[in-house]
Design a protein around this motif. Structure first.
Motif, mmCIF file in Angstrom:
data_model
loop_
_atom_site.group_PDB
_atom_site.id
_atom_site.type_symbol
_atom_site.label_atom_id
_atom_site.label_comp_id
_atom_site.label_asym_id
_atom_site.label_seq_id
_atom_site.Cartn_x
_atom_site.Cartn_y
_atom_site.Cartn_z
ATOM 1 N N LEU A 350 -6.580 -79.739 -8.036
ATOM 2 C CA LEU A 350 -6.674 -79.097 -9.344
ATOM 3 C C LEU A 350 -7.923 -78.226 -9.430
ATOM 4 C CD1 LEU A 350 -5.798 -78.665 -12.262
ATOM 5 C CD2 LEU A 350 -6.893 -80.859 -12.859
ATOM 6 N N LYS A 351 -9.022 -78.691 -8.866
ATOM 7 C CA LYS A 351 -10.265 -77.917 -8.891
ATOM 8 C C LYS A 351 -10.110 -76.611 -8.128
ATOM 9 C CE LYS A 351 -15.199 -78.276 -7.810
ATOM 10 N NZ LYS A 351 -16.283 -79.174 -7.354
ATOM 11 N N GLN A 352 -9.568 -76.687 -6.922
ATOM 12 C CA GLN A 352 -9.397 -75.472 -6.123
ATOM 13 C C GLN A 352 -8.409 -74.513 -6.775
ATOM 14 O OE1 GLN A 352 -8.371 -76.266 -2.041
ATOM 15 N NE2 GLN A 352 -8.451 -74.111 -1.447
ATOM 16 N N TRP A 353 -7.384 -75.074 -7.385
ATOM 17 C CA TRP A 353 -6.383 -74.247 -8.077
ATOM 18 C C TRP A 353 -7.032 -73.487 -9.235
ATOM 19 C CZ3 TRP A 353 -4.259 -74.741 -13.098
ATOM 20 C CH2 TRP A 353 -3.135 -73.941 -13.347
ATOM 21 N N LEU A 354 -7.862 -74.168 -10.004
ATOM 22 C CA LEU A 354 -8.553 -73.513 -11.121
ATOM 23 C C LEU A 354 -9.536 -72.458 -10.621
ATOM 24 C CD1 LEU A 354 -9.311 -76.618 -13.380
ATOM 25 C CD2 LEU A 354 -7.801 -74.709 -13.960
ATOM 26 N N PHE A 355 -10.298 -72.805 -9.594
ATOM 27 C CA PHE A 355 -11.308 -71.875 -9.103
ATOM 28 C C PHE A 355 -10.674 -70.647 -8.449
ATOM 29 C CE2 PHE A 355 -14.200 -70.482 -5.658
ATOM 30 C CZ PHE A 355 -15.238 -70.025 -6.451
ATOM 31 N N ASP A 356 -9.718 -70.875 -7.562
ATOM 32 C CA ASP A 356 -9.092 -69.752 -6.848
ATOM 33 C C ASP A 356 -8.165 -68.937 -7.737
ATOM 34 O OD1 ASP A 356 -10.411 -70.403 -4.548
ATOM 35 O OD2 ASP A 356 -8.761 -71.544 -3.670
ATOM 36 N N GLY A 357 -7.593 -69.598 -8.753
ATOM 37 C CA GLY A 357 -6.627 -68.895 -9.586
ATOM 38 C C GLY A 357 -7.214 -68.214 -10.806
ATOM 39 N N PHE A 358 -8.402 -68.645 -11.221
ATOM 40 C CA PHE A 358 -8.971 -68.086 -12.458
ATOM 41 C C PHE A 358 -10.421 -67.644 -12.276
ATOM 42 C CE2 PHE A 358 -11.330 -68.844 -16.453
ATOM 43 C CZ PHE A 358 -10.750 -67.838 -17.230
ATOM 44 N N TYR A 359 -11.291 -68.566 -11.912
ATOM 45 C CA TYR A 359 -12.722 -68.275 -11.925
ATOM 46 C C TYR A 359 -13.120 -67.239 -10.870
ATOM 47 C CZ TYR A 359 -13.574 -72.049 -15.232
ATOM 48 O OH TYR A 359 -13.583 -72.836 -16.347
ATOM 49 N N ARG A 360 -12.694 -67.433 -9.637
ATOM 50 C CA ARG A 360 -13.124 -66.493 -8.597
ATOM 51 C C ARG A 360 -12.534 -65.096 -8.771
ATOM 52 N NH1 ARG A 360 -12.863 -67.763 -2.190
ATOM 53 N NH2 ARG A 360 -10.639 -67.928 -2.638
ATOM 54 N N PRO A 361 -11.223 -64.943 -9.100
ATOM 55 C CA PRO A 361 -10.701 -63.580 -9.301
ATOM 56 C C PRO A 361 -11.400 -62.824 -10.426
ATOM 57 C CG PRO A 361 -8.900 -65.138 -9.022
ATOM 58 C CD PRO A 361 -10.151 -65.948 -9.160
ATOM 59 N N LEU A 362 -11.798 -63.536 -11.489
ATOM 60 C CA LEU A 362 -12.400 -62.866 -12.643
ATOM 61 C C LEU A 362 -13.901 -62.667 -12.513
ATOM 62 C CD1 LEU A 362 -10.506 -64.546 -15.624
ATOM 63 C CD2 LEU A 362 -10.170 -62.249 -14.702
ATOM 64 N N PHE A 363 -14.581 -63.616 -11.872
ATOM 65 C CA PHE A 363 -16.041 -63.588 -11.894
ATOM 66 C C PHE A 363 -16.671 -63.573 -10.506
ATOM 67 C CE2 PHE A 363 -14.445 -65.958 -15.597
ATOM 68 C CZ PHE A 363 -14.881 -65.124 -16.614
ATOM 69 N N GLY A 364 -15.874 -63.516 -9.472
ATOM 70 C CA GLY A 364 -16.415 -63.507 -8.117
ATOM 71 C C GLY A 364 -16.731 -64.909 -7.637
ATOM 72 N N GLY A 365 -17.084 -65.017 -6.350
ATOM 73 C CA GLY A 365 -17.327 -66.333 -5.776
ATOM 74 C C GLY A 365 -18.492 -67.063 -6.406
ATOM 75 N N TYR A 366 -19.683 -66.479 -6.356
ATOM 76 C CA TYR A 366 -20.872 -67.163 -6.872
ATOM 77 C C TYR A 366 -20.863 -67.243 -8.394
ATOM 78 C CZ TYR A 366 -22.906 -67.123 -2.208
ATOM 79 O OH TYR A 366 -23.151 -67.348 -0.877
ATOM 80 N N GLY A 367 -20.505 -66.146 -9.052
ATOM 81 C CA GLY A 367 -20.450 -66.169 -10.509
ATOM 82 C C GLY A 367 -19.395 -67.124 -11.019
ATOM 83 N N GLY A 368 -18.231 -67.123 -10.377
ATOM 84 C CA GLY A 368 -17.164 -68.027 -10.787
ATOM 85 C C GLY A 368 -17.521 -69.478 -10.562
ATOM 86 N N SER A 369 -18.200 -69.765 -9.448
ATOM 87 C CA SER A 369 -18.601 -71.137 -9.159
ATOM 88 C C SER A 369 -19.590 -71.659 -10.197
ATOM 89 C CB SER A 369 -19.214 -71.210 -7.761
ATOM 90 O OG SER A 369 -19.494 -72.532 -7.387
ATOM 91 N N LEU A 370 -20.552 -70.809 -10.566
ATOM 92 C CA LEU A 370 -21.523 -71.203 -11.595
ATOM 93 C C LEU A 370 -20.851 -71.355 -12.950
ATOM 94 C CD1 LEU A 370 -24.367 -71.733 -12.638
ATOM 95 C CD2 LEU A 370 -24.717 -69.251 -12.760
ATOM 96 N N LEU A 371 -19.946 -70.431 -13.294
ATOM 97 C CA LEU A 371 -19.276 -70.510 -14.586
ATOM 98 C C LEU A 371 -18.383 -71.748 -14.667
ATOM 99 C CD1 LEU A 371 -18.982 -69.068 -17.273
ATOM 100 C CD2 LEU A 371 -17.018 -67.829 -16.340
#
Length: 396
Positions: A350-371
Motif C-alpha cells: 500500500l505504501k509503494q502504491w501510494l508513493f509511486d501512484g500519487f506522491y512521486r508523479p506529482l512532487f518528484g522522488g525527494y519532494g514526494g517522499s518528504l510530503l
C-alpha cells in the motif's frame, strides 16, 4: 483559525507546568515520526537520514534528545521532593511496559507477498530483543536507581564513567571472530567490540544488522546502552539545575543562560574530539554524547526562554499535543508504518502504491517522499489532537 486552535491547546496546560519539557518532547517525537516514515528510503534528504557511520546529522540527535527529556521528566515528576522516592513497582512496571511495547513492534509484521513466509520463524524465533523502546526502558530504570542513590555530583561522576569505561573497553579489549582472527580497537561497521558482544550474548539472528560482517550487531546494543544512560543523566542534571534555580524572572533567565553555555561547550567539545574519538551514534561514542547533549541543552534553553520566560506559546502549541502523548504517538506511527508495508495492492505494498501512484508523479522522488512523511505526521497529529482535547493521556 490557527490562533483559536493554539488557544484551545494552551487552555489544557496546568498552571505552573514547565512547558519547555513538553515542547521538547513533542519536537523529538515529531522528528522521530518524520524521519521514520518517508515515502521511499531511496529518496531521503541528507539531513533526514542518519550518518552512514562516523559523523552526525540532525536525525542522529533525535533519539538522544528524547532520552535527555526522559531524564528531565524524571526529576520534574518528583515534584518538590528533595529525595527521589524508592524505586518500586511504579517505576518497574513502566519500564517493563515500555520493553514489552518494543517487543510488540518487533513482532508486528507479516509478509503477505510471500506464500512461504513463516511468521513464527521470522518474528518469534528470530525476535529482535533490543530496539528504541527497549533502550528507553533500560535507560529509564537505571536512571531511577541512580537518581535515588546519588547526589548531583555523584550523578555527574557516574555519567562520566558510563561514557569513558565502555569506550575504553571498545579500544582495549581483544575479541575474536569465528575464524579465530583476533581484533582490538576496531571501530568499523560490523567490526567493533560492541558488535562482538551483541553477537556473543544475543545471537546474530536477534540483532538489527544480522548480516553485518564479521559480527552482527544492534544500533541499540548492550554495551552502548551504558553511555545512553549518561545522555539521560544530562537531562537529569539539567532538571536538578532548574529545581535549584530561583523562581524569579532573573533566576529563570540565569538557568536558561547556564543551559545555553553548557550546551555550546559540550557541542564544541564533541566536535573537537571527533578526529580522535569519532562521533558515532551506533557506538554512542563519548563525542556523540557530548554533541547530542550539547544540542539538547541548547534546544531546552531556547524552548524555556521562549515558552516559559517570554510566554510565546502559540507558534509552538501543536508540539504540546504530541509531547504529552509521545509513546502513544510512537506506537501509532510504528503500527501504521508497518501496516502500510504489509497491506498488498496487487504486486505492491500500500505504501509503494501510494508513493509511486500519487506522491512521486506529482512532487518528484525527494519532494514526494518528504510530503508522504509530512502527510503521515498530519494524520497522526489529528488522532493525538482528539486524545488531547478529551484529556486522554496514555501513561505507560
Amino acid at each position: 483559525m490557527y490562533s483559536r486552535h493554539a488557544q484551545e491547546i494552551l487552555a489544557g496546560v496546568p498552571e505552573g507546568r514547565l512547558v519547555a519539557v513538553d515542547l521538547l518532547r513533542g519536537f523529538a517525537i515529531a522528528a522521530m515520526v518524520l524521519v521514520n516514515n518517508p515515502g521511499s528510503w531511496s529518496y531521503v534528504y541528507a539531513p533526514l537520514a542518519h550518518a552512514e557511520w562516523h559523523g552526525w546529522t540532525p536525525t542522529d540527535v533525535i533519539f538522544p534528545l528524547f532520552l535527555f527529556v526522559v531524564g528531565l521528566s524524571l526529576v520534574l515528576a518528583n515534584g518538590g521532593g528533595k529525595e527521589f522516592p524508592a524505586v518500586g513497582w511504579r517505576y518497574w512496571s513502566r519500564a517493563l511496559k515500555l520493553f514489552a511495547l518494543g517487543l510488540l513492534l518487533a513482532i508486528f509484521f507479516y509478509n503477505f507477498h510471500d506464500a512461504s513466509y513463516s511468521w513464527p520463524q521470522d518474528r518469534l524465533e528470530n525476535i529482535r530483543w533490543l530496539g528504541i523502546l527497549q533502550r528507553i526502558a533500560l535507560v529509564y530504570i537505571i536512571c531511577c536507581y541512580l537518581l535515588r542513590w546519588c547526589s548531583p555530583r555523584g550523578l555527574l561522576l557516574v555519567a562520566l564513567a558510563l561514557v569513558a569505561v565502555p569506550w575504553l573497553l571498545m579500544l582495549s579489549v581483544p575479541y575474536a571472530s569465528d575464524s579465530g582472527e583476533v581484533f582490538r580497537g576496531e571501530l568499523s561497521f560490523g567490526n567493533h567490540f560492541s558488535a562482538w558482544l551483541d553477537q556473543a550474548v544475543l545471537g546474530s539472528a536477534h540483532l538489527y544488522y544480522r548480516n553485518a560482517q564479521p559480527f552482527a550487531f544492534d544500533p541499540e546494543g548492550l554495551l552502548t546502552t551504558l553511555p545512553a544512560v549518561a545522555t539521560c543523566l544530562l537531562g537529569v542534571l539539567a532538571g536538578l539545575g532548574w529545581k535549584a534555580a530561583e523562581p524569579s524572572p532573573a533566576g529563570k533567565t540565569r538557568i536558561a543562560m547556564r543551559w545555553l553555555v553548557c550546551g555550546l561547550l559540550l557541542l564544541g567539545l564533541g566536535q573537537l574530539l571527533h578526529p580522535w574519538v569519532p562521533i558515532n551514534k551506533a557506538l554512542w561514542s563519548p563525542s556523540f554524547v557530548a554533541v547530542t547533549g550539547g544540542v539538547s541543552l541548547i534546544l531546552l534553553a531556547a524552548c524555556f526562554y521562549f515558552a516559559d520566560i517570554r510566554r510565546h506559546h502559540r507558534a509552538l502549541a501543536p508540539l504540546l499535543v504530541l509531547g504529552v502523548n509521545a509513546i502513544a504517538l510512537f506506537m501509532l506511527a510504528g503500527i501504521v508504518g508497518r501496516l502500510l508495508i504489509m497491506v498488498p495492492v496487487g504486486d505492491l505494498s500500500l505504501k509503494q502504491w501510494l508513493f509511486d501512484g500519487f506522491y512521486r508523479p506529482l512532487f518528484g522522488g525527494y519532494g514526494g517522499s518528504l510530503l508522504f512523511a509530512l502527510s503521515c505526521l498530519a494524520v497522526f497529529y489529528a488522532v493525538m489532537w482528539q486524545l488531547y482535547r478529551r484529556r486522554i493521556i496514555w501513561k505507560v
